[in-house]
Motif scaffolding. Structure first.
Motif, PDB file in Angstrom:
ATOM      1  N   GLY A   1     134.631  -2.714 -10.261  1.00  0.00           N
ATOM      2  CA  GLY A   1     134.977  -3.168 -11.600  1.00  0.00           C
ATOM      3  C   GLY A   1     135.599  -2.017 -12.372  1.00  0.00           C
ATOM      4  O   GLY A   1     136.513  -1.346 -11.889  1.00  0.00           O
ATOM      5  N   ASN A   2     135.073  -1.743 -13.564  1.00  0.00           N
ATOM      6  CA  ASN A   2     135.605  -0.626 -14.345  1.00  0.00           C
ATOM      7  C   ASN A   2     134.722   0.612 -14.250  1.00  0.00           C
ATOM      8  O   ASN A   2     134.776   1.492 -15.103  1.00  0.00           O
ATOM      9  CB  ASN A   2     135.766  -1.038 -15.819  1.00  0.00           C
ATOM     10  CG  ASN A   2     134.461  -1.540 -16.424  1.00  0.00           C
ATOM     11  OD1 ASN A   2     133.381  -1.236 -15.919  1.00  0.00           O
ATOM     12  ND2 ASN A   2     134.559  -2.293 -17.510  1.00  0.00           N
TER      13      ASN A   2
ATOM     14  N   ASN B   1     135.076  -9.234  -5.069  1.00  0.00           N
ATOM     15  CA  ASN B   1     134.289 -10.130  -5.913  1.00  0.00           C
ATOM     16  C   ASN B   1     134.256  -9.737  -7.386  1.00  0.00           C
ATOM     17  O   ASN B   1     133.888 -10.549  -8.232  1.00  0.00           O
ATOM     18  CB  ASN B   1     132.845 -10.199  -5.392  1.00  0.00           C
ATOM     19  CG  ASN B   1     132.754 -10.810  -4.007  1.00  0.00           C
ATOM     20  OD1 ASN B   1     133.653 -11.536  -3.574  1.00  0.00           O
ATOM     21  ND2 ASN B   1     131.688 -10.502  -3.292  1.00  0.00           N
ATOM     22  N   ILE B   2     134.615  -8.488  -7.696  1.00  0.00           N
ATOM     23  CA  ILE B   2     134.510  -8.000  -9.075  1.00  0.00           C
ATOM     24  C   ILE B   2     135.897  -7.724  -9.628  1.00  0.00           C
ATOM     25  O   ILE B   2     136.695  -7.011  -9.018  1.00  0.00           O
ATOM     26  CB  ILE B   2     133.659  -6.715  -9.145  1.00  0.00           C
ATOM     27  CG1 ILE B   2     132.268  -6.967  -8.561  1.00  0.00           C
ATOM     28  CG2 ILE B   2     133.544  -6.232 -10.585  1.00  0.00           C
ATOM     29  CD1 ILE B   2     131.418  -5.718  -8.481  1.00  0.00           C
TER      30      ILE B   2
ATOM     31  N   PRO C   1     132.758  -5.320 -16.324  1.00  0.00           N
ATOM     32  CA  PRO C   1     131.537  -4.531 -16.106  1.00  0.00           C
ATOM     33  C   PRO C   1     130.816  -5.030 -14.858  1.00  0.00           C
ATOM     34  O   PRO C   1     131.123  -6.103 -14.346  1.00  0.00           O
ATOM     35  CB  PRO C   1     130.713  -4.795 -17.376  1.00  0.00           C
ATOM     36  CG  PRO C   1     131.194  -6.123 -17.861  1.00  0.00           C
ATOM     37  CD  PRO C   1     132.656  -6.198 -17.493  1.00  0.00           C
ATOM     38  N   ILE C   2     129.875  -4.253 -14.373  1.00  0.00           N
ATOM     39  CA  ILE C   2     129.174  -4.604 -13.144  1.00  0.00           C
ATOM     40  C   ILE C   2     127.671  -4.716 -13.397  1.00  0.00           C
ATOM     41  O   ILE C   2     127.140  -4.146 -14.354  1.00  0.00           O
ATOM     42  CB  ILE C   2     129.430  -3.561 -12.036  1.00  0.00           C
ATOM     43  CG1 ILE C   2     128.963  -2.165 -12.493  1.00  0.00           C
ATOM     44  CG2 ILE C   2     130.886  -3.544 -11.640  1.00  0.00           C
ATOM     45  CD1 ILE C   2     129.070  -1.089 -11.427  1.00  0.00           C
TER      46      ILE C   2
ATOM     47  N   LYS D   1     141.027  13.122 -12.220  1.00  0.00           N
ATOM     48  CA  LYS D   1     142.061  12.084 -12.218  1.00  0.00           C
ATOM     49  C   LYS D   1     141.486  10.696 -12.498  1.00  0.00           C
ATOM     50  O   LYS D   1     142.190   9.699 -12.408  1.00  0.00           O
ATOM     51  CB  LYS D   1     142.767  12.068 -10.857  1.00  0.00           C
ATOM     52  CG  LYS D   1     143.346  13.414 -10.437  1.00  0.00           C
ATOM     53  CD  LYS D   1     143.815  13.378  -8.995  1.00  0.00           C
ATOM     54  CE  LYS D   1     144.272  14.748  -8.524  1.00  0.00           C
ATOM     55  NZ  LYS D   1     144.642  14.753  -7.086  1.00  0.00           N
ATOM     56  N   ASP D   2     140.213  10.641 -12.824  1.00  0.00           N
ATOM     57  CA  ASP D   2     139.523   9.354 -12.951  1.00  0.00           C
ATOM     58  C   ASP D   2     139.645   8.806 -14.372  1.00  0.00           C
ATOM     59  O   ASP D   2     139.507   9.540 -15.349  1.00  0.00           O
ATOM     60  CB  ASP D   2     138.045   9.523 -12.596  1.00  0.00           C
ATOM     61  CG  ASP D   2     137.277   8.218 -12.694  1.00  0.00           C
ATOM     62  OD1 ASP D   2     137.629   7.270 -11.963  1.00  0.00           O
ATOM     63  OD2 ASP D   2     136.340   8.152 -13.506  1.00  0.00           O
ATOM     64  N   SER D   3     139.904   7.504 -14.487  1.00  0.00           N
ATOM     65  CA  SER D   3     140.022   6.861 -15.798  1.00  0.00           C
ATOM     66  C   SER D   3     139.035   5.709 -15.961  1.00  0.00           C
ATOM     67  O   SER D   3     139.231   4.840 -16.801  1.00  0.00           O
ATOM     68  CB  SER D   3     141.458   6.337 -15.995  1.00  0.00           C
ATOM     69  OG  SER D   3     141.788   5.401 -14.968  1.00  0.00           O
ATOM     70  N   SER D   4     137.982   5.698 -15.162  1.00  0.00           N
ATOM     71  CA  SER D   4     136.996   4.622 -15.238  1.00  0.00           C
ATOM     72  C   SER D   4     136.234   4.689 -16.558  1.00  0.00           C
ATOM     73  O   SER D   4     136.169   5.734 -17.216  1.00  0.00           O
ATOM     74  CB  SER D   4     136.020   4.726 -14.064  1.00  0.00           C
ATOM     75  OG  SER D   4     135.332   5.960 -14.104  1.00  0.00           O
TER      76      SER D   4
END
Length: 233
Positions: A147-148, A49-50, A55-56, A175-178
């Motif tokens: 989302g992001n 859904n996103i 953004p959430i 390793k996260d790029s959020s």
């Protein structure tokens, strides 16, 4: 005769209660719909859904404690009408870890029109509830992309060794790029500035080494928000 009749009545009353409790347990296990791995379905709904770059918007609840009058009857309708993407429990969604409590929560969550995610908290853990949580919802600590934003759920109950969780958190965020990182953990890693009434040492994240290590990683990896429950404020 005066003494025997009340005792006989008490015996039959106790027998009736035992029969009722046994019958209720049989009903829960044999006749109510079973449910397993609900978080898998909820994560799929959230990510479906996103948009990955969007953004959430979400709501966070703490200490639901199987509430019918407040949560199910008053809060759930507001959540459904709010237009938010999903709901998160920061811990203590059940009032205890018994099977009846988990099934009652399942019934309440069934009134939600939006997805939901649960943090494994103190009440989810007690009375052998950790096995039920794993069976009905999923792992005690996990992470998803919504989302992001990166949502991270940790186990503060002691069921999972904290050293393992800190190592896992480091590997994950390295390793996260959020664009946003949000952490949920049942026991608060910090104490409030104002004294909390009737709070106990066990209400906060323990042991102290876990608390210190987690606070270092929160700062090191730029975690934006931390949500906890477990305090009645």
């Amino acid at each position: 005769m005066i003494l025997r009749n009340p005792l006989k009545l008490l015996f039959y009353l106790c027998l009736l209660i035992v029969i009722f409790l046994v019958g209720y347990k049989v009903y829960l296990n044999l006749f109510m719909k079973d449910f397993k791995g609900l978080h898998t379905e909820q994560v799929e709904r959230i990510q479906r859904n996103i948009d990955p770059e969007s953004p959430i918007s979400f709501a966070v609840l703490g200490n639901i404690n199987n509430s019918i009058g407040i949560f199910e009857e008053r809060i759930v309708p507001e959540l459904n009408a709010s237009g938010i993407d999903f709901m998160v429990s920061a811990g203590n969604a059940v009032s205890g870890g018994g099977e009846d409590k988990y099934r009652a929560l399942y019934g309440s969550l069934g009134h939600l029109d939006i997805p939901y995610l649960l943090t494994f908290g103190a009440h989810e853990y007690e009375d052998f509830g950790s096995f039920r949580f794993y069976d009905h919802f999923g792992p005690h600590f996990f992470s998803i992309l919504a989302g992001n934003s990166r949502l991270i759920f940790l186990d503060s109950t002691g069921k999972t060794p904290w050293q393992w969780q800190i190592r896992w958190l480091n590997d994950l965020l390295a390793k996260d790029s959020s664009k946003a990182r949000i952490l949920f953990i049942g026991h608060p890693p910090m104490e409030p500035e104002a004294d909390a009434p009737f709070d106990q040492r066990s209400d906060y994240l323990q042991p102290r080494e876990f608390r210190s290590a987690l606070m270092r990683e929160i700062k090191r990896h730029g975690i934006d928000l931390v949500f906890s429950a477990n305090l009645s404020l």
